[in-house]
Design a protein around this motif. Sequence first.
Motif, PDB file in Angstrom:
ATOM      1  N   ARG A 131     -14.120  -1.149  18.438  1.00 22.14           N
ATOM      2  CA  ARG A 131     -13.876  -1.096  16.993  1.00 22.14           C
ATOM      3  C   ARG A 131     -15.124  -0.639  16.253  1.00 22.14           C
ATOM      4  O   ARG A 131     -15.055   0.205  15.351  1.00 22.14           O
ATOM      5  CB  ARG A 131     -13.463  -2.489  16.534  1.00 22.14           C
ATOM      6  CG  ARG A 131     -13.182  -2.615  15.082  1.00 22.14           C
ATOM      7  CD  ARG A 131     -12.887  -4.060  14.748  1.00 22.14           C
ATOM      8  NE  ARG A 131     -11.583  -4.480  15.240  1.00 22.14           N
ATOM      9  CZ  ARG A 131     -11.291  -5.709  15.666  1.00 22.14           C
ATOM     10  NH1 ARG A 131     -12.234  -6.636  15.695  1.00 22.14           N
ATOM     11  NH2 ARG A 131     -10.079  -6.006  16.063  1.00 22.14           N
ATOM     12  N   ARG A 134     -15.645   3.006  16.807  1.00 18.41           N
ATOM     13  CA  ARG A 134     -14.684   3.777  16.007  1.00 18.41           C
ATOM     14  C   ARG A 134     -15.171   3.879  14.559  1.00 18.41           C
ATOM     15  O   ARG A 134     -15.106   4.950  13.949  1.00 18.41           O
ATOM     16  CB  ARG A 134     -13.325   3.073  16.072  1.00 18.41           C
ATOM     17  CG  ARG A 134     -12.157   3.899  15.634  1.00 18.41           C
ATOM     18  CD  ARG A 134     -10.842   3.238  16.053  1.00 18.41           C
ATOM     19  NE  ARG A 134     -10.612   1.994  15.327  1.00 18.41           N
ATOM     20  CZ  ARG A 134     -10.182   0.855  15.883  1.00 18.41           C
ATOM     21  NH1 ARG A 134      -9.922   0.793  17.181  1.00 18.41           N
ATOM     22  NH2 ARG A 134      -9.998  -0.220  15.153  1.00 18.41           N
ATOM     23  N   ARG A 138     -16.292   7.279  12.625  1.00 20.42           N
ATOM     24  CA  ARG A 138     -15.621   7.654  11.384  1.00 20.42           C
ATOM     25  C   ARG A 138     -16.658   8.002  10.311  1.00 20.42           C
ATOM     26  O   ARG A 138     -16.539   9.001   9.621  1.00 20.42           O
ATOM     27  CB  ARG A 138     -14.771   6.463  10.930  1.00 20.42           C
ATOM     28  CG  ARG A 138     -13.559   6.838  10.174  1.00 20.42           C
ATOM     29  CD  ARG A 138     -12.737   5.588   9.867  1.00 20.42           C
ATOM     30  NE  ARG A 138     -11.863   5.211  10.970  1.00 20.42           N
ATOM     31  CZ  ARG A 138     -11.242   4.028  11.063  1.00 20.42           C
ATOM     32  NH1 ARG A 138     -11.393   3.113  10.118  1.00 20.42           N
ATOM     33  NH2 ARG A 138     -10.449   3.765  12.073  1.00 20.42           N
TER      34      ARG A 138
ATOM     35  N   MET B 116      -5.810  -3.614   8.097  1.00 13.60           N
ATOM     36  CA  MET B 116      -4.925  -2.949   9.059  1.00 13.60           C
ATOM     37  C   MET B 116      -5.717  -2.514  10.295  1.00 13.60           C
ATOM     38  O   MET B 116      -5.254  -2.626  11.413  1.00 13.60           O
ATOM     39  CB  MET B 116      -4.244  -1.713   8.432  1.00 13.60           C
ATOM     40  CG  MET B 116      -3.366  -2.004   7.223  1.00 13.60           C
ATOM     41  SD  MET B 116      -1.984  -3.128   7.583  1.00 13.60           S
ATOM     42  CE  MET B 116      -1.970  -4.150   6.107  1.00 13.60           C
ATOM     43  N   ASP B 117      -6.923  -2.039  10.058  1.00 13.45           N
ATOM     44  CA  ASP B 117      -7.752  -1.599  11.180  1.00 13.45           C
ATOM     45  C   ASP B 117      -8.136  -2.780  12.070  1.00 13.45           C
ATOM     46  O   ASP B 117      -8.091  -2.689  13.291  1.00 13.45           O
ATOM     47  CB  ASP B 117      -9.013  -0.896  10.666  1.00 13.45           C
ATOM     48  CG  ASP B 117      -9.729  -0.150  11.779  1.00 13.45           C
ATOM     49  OD1 ASP B 117      -9.150   0.854  12.272  1.00 13.45           O
ATOM     50  OD2 ASP B 117     -10.810  -0.567  12.206  1.00 13.45           O
ATOM     51  N   ARG B 119      -6.510  -5.388  12.531  1.00 11.82           N
ATOM     52  CA  ARG B 119      -5.321  -5.881  13.229  1.00 11.82           C
ATOM     53  C   ARG B 119      -4.899  -5.004  14.398  1.00 11.82           C
ATOM     54  O   ARG B 119      -4.020  -5.397  15.166  1.00 11.82           O
ATOM     55  CB  ARG B 119      -4.161  -5.948  12.238  1.00 11.82           C
ATOM     56  CG  ARG B 119      -4.261  -7.116  11.297  1.00 11.82           C
ATOM     57  CD  ARG B 119      -2.876  -7.389  10.783  1.00 11.82           C
ATOM     58  NE  ARG B 119      -2.863  -8.358   9.710  1.00 11.82           N
ATOM     59  CZ  ARG B 119      -2.065  -8.270   8.664  1.00 11.82           C
ATOM     60  NH1 ARG B 119      -1.240  -7.231   8.554  1.00 11.82           N
ATOM     61  NH2 ARG B 119      -2.078  -9.196   7.742  1.00 11.82           N
ATOM     62  N   ARG B 120      -5.493  -3.831  14.482  1.00 12.10           N
ATOM     63  CA  ARG B 120      -5.088  -2.942  15.582  1.00 12.10           C
ATOM     64  C   ARG B 120      -5.426  -3.519  16.948  1.00 12.10           C
ATOM     65  O   ARG B 120      -4.821  -3.162  17.949  1.00 12.10           O
ATOM     66  CB  ARG B 120      -5.739  -1.563  15.421  1.00 12.10           C
ATOM     67  CG  ARG B 120      -5.029  -0.721  14.376  1.00 12.10           C
ATOM     68  CD  ARG B 120      -5.840   0.474  13.948  1.00 12.10           C
ATOM     69  NE  ARG B 120      -6.004   1.438  15.022  1.00 12.10           N
ATOM     70  CZ  ARG B 120      -6.656   2.583  14.887  1.00 12.10           C
ATOM     71  NH1 ARG B 120      -7.204   2.896  13.725  1.00 12.10           N
ATOM     72  NH2 ARG B 120      -6.782   3.420  15.889  1.00 12.10           N
ATOM     73  N   GLU B 121      -6.459  -4.373  16.981  1.00 17.66           N
ATOM     74  CA  GLU B 121      -6.762  -5.079  18.229  1.00 17.66           C
ATOM     75  C   GLU B 121      -6.730  -6.579  17.968  1.00 17.66           C
ATOM     76  O   GLU B 121      -7.056  -7.026  16.871  1.00 17.66           O
ATOM     77  CB  GLU B 121      -8.150  -4.682  18.752  1.00 17.66           C
ATOM     78  CG  GLU B 121      -8.159  -3.308  19.398  1.00 17.66           C
ATOM     79  CD  GLU B 121      -9.189  -2.392  18.758  1.00 17.66           C
ATOM     80  OE1 GLU B 121     -10.115  -2.883  18.104  1.00 17.66           O
ATOM     81  OE2 GLU B 121      -9.035  -1.171  18.905  1.00 17.66           O
ATOM     82  N   SER B 123      -7.858 -10.297  17.685  1.00  9.65           N
ATOM     83  CA  SER B 123      -9.133 -10.940  17.404  1.00  9.65           C
ATOM     84  C   SER B 123      -9.196 -12.200  18.252  1.00  9.65           C
ATOM     85  O   SER B 123      -8.458 -13.148  18.004  1.00  9.65           O
ATOM     86  CB  SER B 123      -9.233 -11.296  15.919  1.00  9.65           C
ATOM     87  OG  SER B 123      -9.278 -10.113  15.156  1.00  9.65           O
ATOM     88  N   GLU B 174       2.213   0.980   1.673  1.00  8.20           N
ATOM     89  CA  GLU B 174       1.662   0.980   3.038  1.00  8.20           C
ATOM     90  C   GLU B 174       1.581  -0.445   3.600  1.00  8.20           C
ATOM     91  O   GLU B 174       1.375  -0.638   4.786  1.00  8.20           O
ATOM     92  CB  GLU B 174       0.295   1.665   3.061  1.00  8.20           C
ATOM     93  CG  GLU B 174       0.345   3.001   2.329  1.00  8.20           C
ATOM     94  CD  GLU B 174      -0.448   4.118   2.967  1.00  8.20           C
ATOM     95  OE1 GLU B 174      -1.255   3.849   3.862  1.00  8.20           O
ATOM     96  OE2 GLU B 174      -0.238   5.290   2.575  1.00  8.20           O
ATOM     97  N   ASP B 178       4.642  -6.334   5.263  1.00  7.52           N
ATOM     98  CA  ASP B 178       3.535  -7.181   5.688  1.00  7.52           C
ATOM     99  C   ASP B 178       3.642  -8.521   4.963  1.00  7.52           C
ATOM    100  O   ASP B 178       3.896  -8.577   3.766  1.00  7.52           O
ATOM    101  CB  ASP B 178       2.205  -6.496   5.340  1.00  7.52           C
ATOM    102  CG  ASP B 178       1.045  -7.187   6.032  1.00  7.52           C
ATOM    103  OD1 ASP B 178       0.546  -6.620   7.019  1.00  7.52           O
ATOM    104  OD2 ASP B 178       0.655  -8.297   5.609  1.00  7.52           O
TER     105      ASP B 178
END
Lengths: 215, 215
Positions: A131, A134, A138, B116-117, B119-121, B123, B174, B178
């Motif tokens: 993360r 990334r 970015r 959102m970022d 939450r992509r992985e 925790s 977006e 949620d």
Amino acid sequence: MTIEVGALNWVPEPARGYVKDFRVRWALKEAGLDYKVDLIGMGEASAPAYRARQPFGQVPVYRDDEVDLFESGAIVLHIAARSDALAPRDPAGWARTTAWVFAALNSVEPVAFWLMDLRREASTTQAEQARLARAQDRLKTRLDSLSNWLAGRLWLERDVFTAGDLMMTAVLRELRDDDLLTAYPDLVAYTERGLARPAFQAALAEQLADFVPDP
Amino acid sequence: MTIEVGALNWVPEPARGYVKDFRVRWALKEAGLDYKVDLIGMGEASAPAYRARQPFGQVPVYRDDEVDLFESGAIVLHIAARSDALAPRDPAGWARTTAWVFAALNSVEPVAFWLMDLRREASTTQAEQARLARAQDRLKTRLDSLSNWLAGRLWLERDVFTAGDLMMTAVLRELRDDDLLTAYPDLVAYTERGLARPAFQAALAEQLADFVPDP
């Protein structure tokens, strides 16, 4: 015209010189407009009376004879629309200025803040390190793009300083001393050109002088 | 006036209907302005020729008889300045519209994307969970503020839909489905009011129809 800017009378040390009313003070000084600063405490900023002016309880707020306004991007554009010092007067030049103000606030600043937030705690697991990588990539992608754009230019739109440069250098300044930024000597030099402006220096000194001593 | 909007001819499925030229198409349809869409591939968007128009290699770009522009916030404001459908014409009303466009893009959207970022992985560590909790609190604080502001209002500035509502509902959309958003029925209803607009529906259908089939 009477102009009033609302700012905080105290913030913790690391935030001093960076609270966003700074950007508005800088714009007003570039434009040569007189203004009065209303200092409020953090408690006051959360109160309903203030939120009727600033829905998110943040600073700055701005008021003149015509408008009552929040969001530093909008305030800086409002000032820029009233001064040759911050934007060209032709529609094309004006539109480019607005594009760079949005680019600074929407395409660069959030990406930088994101990374800074991740760095506040050590990334120990593999997922955390991925993360972090990334977020670094970015930001690097954005700085690469900006560096390519600036090649051979003094300011974002060639030789003319605009509100776009004010916002972009204010954002890049928050990355000062960071390895990701110092890898781009051109971006460092561009940022320093912004910070060397007399209006920048005067706005910075003014914000710092406005804070009350630590309780 | 000839208006050209640059958009991508293909994106992965989850991004369809959300690529930011969508916001510009929506604004143009609210304004009742005719335009032509130039579709480009992702490779083309990274090429130097395109970056001369869009320094970050993103979409959208916009061109009319007067300006060549990037950043959807700037483009939507440019369109709004030319149409009664997207902003009041008086200085105070115009300024408030710009404030809300910035609020959507700088005070709400980055906070939502951040979460959102994260939450992509998953925790898993204590530090990661603290970071996730912090990001959730930050978004909740913003949604609280917005919900308080909207109490008794149809749109952000009472009864009149503006470009600020266009941007804010595009951002809140977006977060649709949620839990953080659905905890605010008023914000859900506000977002749905935006999405129910014929111009929104037409812009969405148009963007979706413009993508080529998967390779």
